[in-house]
Design a protein around this motif. Sequence first.
Motif, PDB file in Angstrom:
ATOM      1  N   LEU A  15       0.824  -1.201   0.000  1.00  0.00           N
ATOM      2  CA  LEU A  15       0.000   0.000   0.000  1.00  0.00           C
ATOM      3  C   LEU A  15       0.865   1.260   0.000  1.00  0.00           C
ATOM      4  N   THR A  16       1.940   1.236   0.784  1.00  0.00           N
ATOM      5  CA  THR A  16       2.841   2.385   0.838  1.00  0.00           C
ATOM      6  C   THR A  16       3.511   2.615  -0.512  1.00  0.00           C
ATOM      7  N   ARG A  17       3.929   1.533  -1.158  1.00  0.00           N
ATOM      8  CA  ARG A  17       4.556   1.649  -2.473  1.00  0.00           C
ATOM      9  C   ARG A  17       3.580   2.213  -3.506  1.00  0.00           C
ATOM     10  N   ASP A  18       2.318   1.740  -3.456  1.00  0.00           N
ATOM     11  CA  ASP A  18       1.312   2.249  -4.391  1.00  0.00           C
ATOM     12  C   ASP A  18       1.025   3.727  -4.134  1.00  0.00           C
ATOM     13  N   ARG A  19       0.989   4.123  -2.856  1.00  0.00           N
ATOM     14  CA  ARG A  19       0.753   5.529  -2.527  1.00  0.00           C
ATOM     15  C   ARG A  19       1.897   6.400  -3.046  1.00  0.00           C
ATOM     16  N   ASP A  20       3.124   5.950  -2.857  1.00  0.00           N
ATOM     17  CA  ASP A  20       4.274   6.717  -3.347  1.00  0.00           C
ATOM     18  C   ASP A  20       4.237   6.855  -4.866  1.00  0.00           C
ATOM     19  N   ARG A  21       3.819   5.788  -5.540  1.00  0.00           N
ATOM     20  CA  ARG A  21       3.750   5.829  -7.001  1.00  0.00           C
ATOM     21  C   ARG A  21       2.678   6.818  -7.453  1.00  0.00           C
ATOM     22  N   LEU A  22       1.542   6.845  -6.749  1.00  0.00           N
ATOM     23  CA  LEU A  22       0.474   7.788  -7.090  1.00  0.00           C
ATOM     24  C   LEU A  22       0.922   9.232  -6.866  1.00  0.00           C
ATOM     25  N   LEU A  23       1.656   9.468  -5.781  1.00  0.00           N
ATOM     26  CA  LEU A  23       2.151  10.814  -5.511  1.00  0.00           C
ATOM     27  C   LEU A  23       3.144  11.258  -6.585  1.00  0.00           C
ATOM     28  N   GLU A  24       4.016  10.360  -7.013  1.00  0.00           N
ATOM     29  CA  GLU A  24       4.975  10.691  -8.075  1.00  0.00           C
ATOM     30  C   GLU A  24       4.241  11.030  -9.369  1.00  0.00           C
ATOM     31  N   THR A  25       3.198  10.253  -9.680  1.00  0.00           N
ATOM     32  CA  THR A  25       2.416  10.513 -10.892  1.00  0.00           C
ATOM     33  C   THR A  25       1.699  11.847 -10.800  1.00  0.00           C
ATOM     34  N   GLN A  26       1.140  12.143  -9.621  1.00  0.00           N
ATOM     35  CA  GLN A  26       0.440  13.411  -9.423  1.00  0.00           C
ATOM     36  C   GLN A  26       1.393  14.588  -9.589  1.00  0.00           C
ATOM     37  N   GLN A  27       2.573  14.487  -8.990  1.00  0.00           N
ATOM     38  CA  GLN A  27       3.544  15.576  -9.092  1.00  0.00           C
ATOM     39  C   GLN A  27       4.031  15.773 -10.522  1.00  0.00           C
ATOM     40  N   ALA A  28       4.232  14.667 -11.243  1.00  0.00           N
ATOM     41  CA  ALA A  28       4.668  14.775 -12.639  1.00  0.00           C
ATOM     42  C   ALA A  28       3.583  15.408 -13.501  1.00  0.00           C
ATOM     43  N   THR A  29       2.330  15.018 -13.265  1.00  0.00           N
ATOM     44  CA  THR A  29       1.213  15.590 -14.027  1.00  0.00           C
ATOM     45  C   THR A  29       1.049  17.072 -13.725  1.00  0.00           C
ATOM     46  N   GLU A  30       1.177  17.431 -12.444  1.00  0.00           N
ATOM     47  CA  GLU A  30       1.072  18.838 -12.064  1.00  0.00           C
ATOM     48  C   GLU A  30       2.173  19.664 -12.719  1.00  0.00           C
ATOM     49  N   SER A  31       3.389  19.113 -12.762  1.00  0.00           N
ATOM     50  CA  SER A  31       4.500  19.834 -13.382  1.00  0.00           C
ATOM     51  C   SER A  31       4.271  20.038 -14.876  1.00  0.00           C
ATOM     52  N   GLN A  32       3.744  19.020 -15.553  1.00  0.00           N
ATOM     53  CA  GLN A  32       3.445  19.140 -16.976  1.00  0.00           C
ATOM     54  C   GLN A  32       2.370  20.182 -17.226  1.00  0.00           C
ATOM     55  N   LEU A  33       1.318  20.148 -16.388  1.00  0.00           N
ATOM     56  CA  LEU A  33       0.238  21.123 -16.542  1.00  0.00           C
ATOM     57  C   LEU A  33       0.734  22.539 -16.317  1.00  0.00           C
ATOM     58  N   ARG A  34       1.592  22.723 -15.321  1.00  0.00           N
ATOM     59  CA  ARG A  34       2.136  24.048 -15.046  1.00  0.00           C
ATOM     60  C   ARG A  34       2.951  24.573 -16.235  1.00  0.00           C
ATOM     61  N   MET A  35       3.779  23.711 -16.827  1.00  0.00           N
ATOM     62  CA  MET A  35       4.590  24.132 -17.969  1.00  0.00           C
ATOM     63  C   MET A  35       3.715  24.523 -19.165  1.00  0.00           C
ATOM     64  N   ILE A  36       2.641  23.741 -19.400  1.00  0.00           N
ATOM     65  CA  ILE A  36       1.741  24.054 -20.507  1.00  0.00           C
ATOM     66  C   ILE A  36       1.038  25.377 -20.273  1.00  0.00           C
ATOM     67  N   LEU A  37       0.564  25.588 -19.044  1.00  0.00           N
ATOM     68  CA  LEU A  37      -0.127  26.837 -18.734  1.00  0.00           C
ATOM     69  C   LEU A  37       0.826  28.025 -18.819  1.00  0.00           C
ATOM     70  N   GLU A  38       2.038  27.859 -18.340  1.00  0.00           N
ATOM     71  CA  GLU A  38       3.019  28.950 -18.418  1.00  0.00           C
ATOM     72  C   GLU A  38       3.260  29.360 -19.868  1.00  0.00           C
ATOM     73  N   ALA A  39       3.238  28.381 -20.765  1.00  0.00           N
ATOM     74  CA  ALA A  39       3.525  28.671 -22.170  1.00  0.00           C
ATOM     75  C   ALA A  39       2.327  29.237 -22.918  1.00  0.00           C
ATOM     76  N   TYR A  40       1.126  28.747 -22.626  1.00  0.00           N
ATOM     77  CA  TYR A  40      -0.022  29.109 -23.450  1.00  0.00           C
ATOM     78  C   TYR A  40      -1.128  29.858 -22.715  1.00  0.00           C
ATOM     79  N   HIS A  41      -1.187  29.719 -21.409  1.00  0.00           N
ATOM     80  CA  HIS A  41      -2.303  30.316 -20.657  1.00  0.00           C
ATOM     81  C   HIS A  41      -1.833  30.608 -19.234  1.00  0.00           C
ATOM     82  N   PRO A  42      -0.951  31.633 -19.057  1.00  0.00           N
ATOM     83  CA  PRO A  42      -0.312  31.860 -17.755  1.00  0.00           C
ATOM     84  C   PRO A  42      -1.219  32.422 -16.657  1.00  0.00           C
TER      85      PRO A  42
END
Length: 203
Positions: A134-161
Amino acid sequence: MPAWPVFAGIDWGGENHQLCVVAPDGKRLLETRVSHDVAGLHQLDLHLNGFGRQVPIAIERSEGLLVEHLQATGHAVFPVSPRISARARERYKVAAVKDDRFDAFVLADTLRFDHAHWRPLSVPSPLLAEIKALTRDRDRLLETQQATESQLRMILEAYHPAPVRLFSSVDRQITLSFVTDYPTPANASRVKTTRMAGLALDP
């Protein structure tokens, strides 16, 4: 220690694992690569079961899905520290580049020589194994969430700041609602003052 009929070494990888099995006299009996997924682990089981129900395995890890799987299927896992592995590789040759087959062989052959002085990893209780999973799955979900948030931030900074500048974090519901309601800078430029005041008051 039992009289092991064979000794195995696994060079762990994020996507693939290299397996080497040697006989008590050092002869290489098997060298193969399996993928780090359900199909690959099943293939690994088939390879190992061909040498008995309990195979001693040296690996540079003491936890994780692969280690838990090996223990659950009855094999004796001997965790090897990277420092010991590095010294062991030097006994055979100086490897300038990464060689998965060579590393797996060194782990297996070193276990063949030194297994009497090593202790296998203790098998965790079913409850502890579940908590680790369960701990490993939670860590994996957090890593995915952080990566998705970082991608969204970069897209917004470029096209819709505007959403990035208006709100403290892009993963907040208020930010996502703003982007849904005003998906382009042109839409955002028509936001009413009352609407902006409402957004400012939202948590």
